[in-house]
Motif scaffolding. Structure first.
Motif, PDB file in Angstrom:
ATOM      1  N   VAL A   1      34.080  38.935  45.616  1.00 35.94           N
ATOM      2  CA  VAL A   1      33.508  37.700  45.817  1.00 35.94           C
ATOM      3  C   VAL A   1      32.289  37.895  45.593  1.00 35.94           C
ATOM      4  O   VAL A   1      31.489  37.107  44.867  1.00 35.94           O
TER       5      VAL A   1
ATOM      6  N   ARG B   1      36.969  35.883  30.535  1.00 32.50           N
ATOM      7  CA  ARG B   1      37.084  36.612  32.250  1.00 32.50           C
ATOM      8  C   ARG B   1      37.589  38.280  31.911  1.00 32.50           C
ATOM      9  O   ARG B   1      36.880  38.891  32.690  1.00 32.50           O
TER      10      ARG B   1
ATOM     11  N   THR C   1      39.304  43.857  37.768  1.00 29.98           N
ATOM     12  CA  THR C   1      40.391  43.603  36.678  1.00 29.98           C
ATOM     13  C   THR C   1      40.320  42.009  36.549  1.00 29.98           C
ATOM     14  O   THR C   1      39.683  41.370  37.365  1.00 29.98           O
TER      15      THR C   1
ATOM     16  N   GLU D   1      42.702  39.913  36.878  1.00 34.01           N
ATOM     17  CA  GLU D   1      43.400  39.299  37.639  1.00 34.01           C
ATOM     18  C   GLU D   1      42.521  38.945  38.949  1.00 34.01           C
ATOM     19  O   GLU D   1      42.320  37.966  39.454  1.00 34.01           O
ATOM     20  N   THR D   2      41.517  40.123  39.249  1.00 32.11           N
ATOM     21  CA  THR D   2      40.818  39.748  40.533  1.00 32.11           C
ATOM     22  C   THR D   2      39.790  38.784  40.228  1.00 32.11           C
ATOM     23  O   THR D   2      39.459  38.017  40.940  1.00 32.11           O
TER      24      THR D   2
ATOM     25  N   SER E   1      39.937  36.497  38.192  1.00 30.15           N
ATOM     26  CA  SER E   1      40.783  34.685  38.189  1.00 30.15           C
ATOM     27  C   SER E   1      40.964  34.312  39.585  1.00 30.15           C
ATOM     28  O   SER E   1      40.503  33.390  39.988  1.00 30.15           O
ATOM     29  N   ARG E   2      41.577  35.307  40.294  1.00 31.56           N
ATOM     30  CA  ARG E   2      41.712  34.812  41.706  1.00 31.56           C
ATOM     31  C   ARG E   2      40.423  34.579  42.455  1.00 31.56           C
ATOM     32  O   ARG E   2      40.426  33.861  43.297  1.00 31.56           O
ATOM     33  N   THR E   3      39.269  35.403  42.137  1.00 37.26           N
ATOM     34  CA  THR E   3      38.145  35.008  42.891  1.00 37.26           C
ATOM     35  C   THR E   3      37.636  33.632  42.563  1.00 37.26           C
ATOM     36  O   THR E   3      36.846  33.047  43.306  1.00 37.26           O
TER      37      THR E   3
ATOM     38  N   THR F   1      39.289  31.359  41.481  1.00 38.01           N
ATOM     39  CA  THR F   1      40.058  30.286  42.111  1.00 38.01           C
ATOM     40  C   THR F   1      39.796  30.105  43.595  1.00 38.01           C
ATOM     41  O   THR F   1      39.706  28.960  44.235  1.00 38.01           O
ATOM     42  N   ARG F   2      39.403  31.059  44.250  1.00 33.18           N
ATOM     43  CA  ARG F   2      38.979  31.174  45.859  1.00 33.18           C
ATOM     44  C   ARG F   2      37.632  30.379  45.755  1.00 33.18           C
ATOM     45  O   ARG F   2      37.603  29.543  46.820  1.00 33.18           O
TER      46      ARG F   2
ATOM     47  N   GLU G   1      36.464  28.195  43.828  1.00 23.60           N
ATOM     48  CA  GLU G   1      36.803  26.645  43.595  1.00 23.60           C
ATOM     49  C   GLU G   1      37.522  25.938  44.794  1.00 23.60           C
ATOM     50  O   GLU G   1      37.022  24.925  45.219  1.00 23.60           O
ATOM     51  N   ARG G   2      38.221  26.574  45.278  1.00 25.45           N
ATOM     52  CA  ARG G   2      38.994  26.399  46.339  1.00 25.45           C
ATOM     53  C   ARG G   2      38.124  25.971  47.736  1.00 25.45           C
ATOM     54  O   ARG G   2      38.245  24.963  48.476  1.00 25.45           O
TER      55      ARG G   2
END
Length: 228
Positions: free
Chosen positions: A154, A180, A190, A192-193, A195-197, A199-200, A202-203
């Protein structure tokens, strides 16, 4: 951080949005080298040069984005820097390139020979330009090292986004020229990390990911707090 040096380094180049004197190439000249610049066009992901290539040539970005990177025996790629219009890259102290350079997207660059027969003597203005570019590159490398040293994904992604909005064209809207995967290879993560970050973030209401590669920073204070 690096923006002041980058602005100083390109200060002698005409603003691409303003009318400017043109060299024979049709592009704004670089002081002292206007007659020697060669226009080169590269498609997305094409190599401009490879690690170990002759370092007697350096480049300036006219349009598009260039990444400089290293490849490891495992196949992993580490991106060292992104270079935008006006930036100089490939300027090495040694005789060989220490990194590879690739077109992030379709781009145009000017190449300049700065060693060997036929090279014009460096003027005071040219020497100043090259020194400022070297200093800007050093400052960028320092900032990148600090970014990589951040503890969490993050923090790394937030630092990258904060750097992108330092000189925004449209307030806090970021239009990413890089993918990305590029961001992941720049931050040592990675895809994937990354993309997840995103998303987090944004959430949590810090950013809003809109169409394509556009990101709007909805809470600049929160983004800055992550970086503090």
């Amino acid at each position: 951080m690096t923006n002041t040096l980058r602005q100083a380094a390109i200060a002698d180049f005409p603003d691409p949005c303003e009318p400017a004197p043109m060299a024979a190439t049709g592009y704004p000249p670089m002081a002292g080298l206007s007659a020697t610049g060669v226009v080169l066009h590269y498609a997305q992901d094409r190599a401009i040069y490879h690690e170990g290539s002759d370092a007697g040539v350096f480049f300036r970005v006219v349009s598009g984005v260039v990444r400089t990177c290293a490849y490891f025996s495992s196949g992993r790629r580490q991106i060292e820097a992104f270079h935008f219009a006006g930036d100089v890259f490939g300027f090495e102290a040694g005789n060989a390139q220490s990194l590879s350079a690739e077109a992030v997207c379709s781009c145009t660059v000017l190449s300049y020979h700065w060693r060997g027969p036929g090279m014009p003597a460096a003027t005071e203005r040219l020497s100043r330009q090259l020194l400022l570019h070297a200093m800007a590159g050093h400052a960028q490398a320092q900032q990148h090292a600090i970014m990589l040293g951040r503890g969490s994904a993050v923090e790394k992604v937030a630092a990258f986004l904060a750097e992108c909005v330092r000189c925004p064209r449209d307030h806090d809207v970021i239009t990413l020229a890089v993918t990305r995967q590029d961001i992941a290879d720049y931050l040592g993560l990675t895809i994937e990390t990354v993309s997840r970050t995103l998303t987090r973030l944004e959430r949590d209401g810090v950013i809003e990911v809109t169409a394509g590669r556009t990101i709007r920073v909805t809470d600049p204070a929160a983004l800055q707090q992550i970086n503090d």
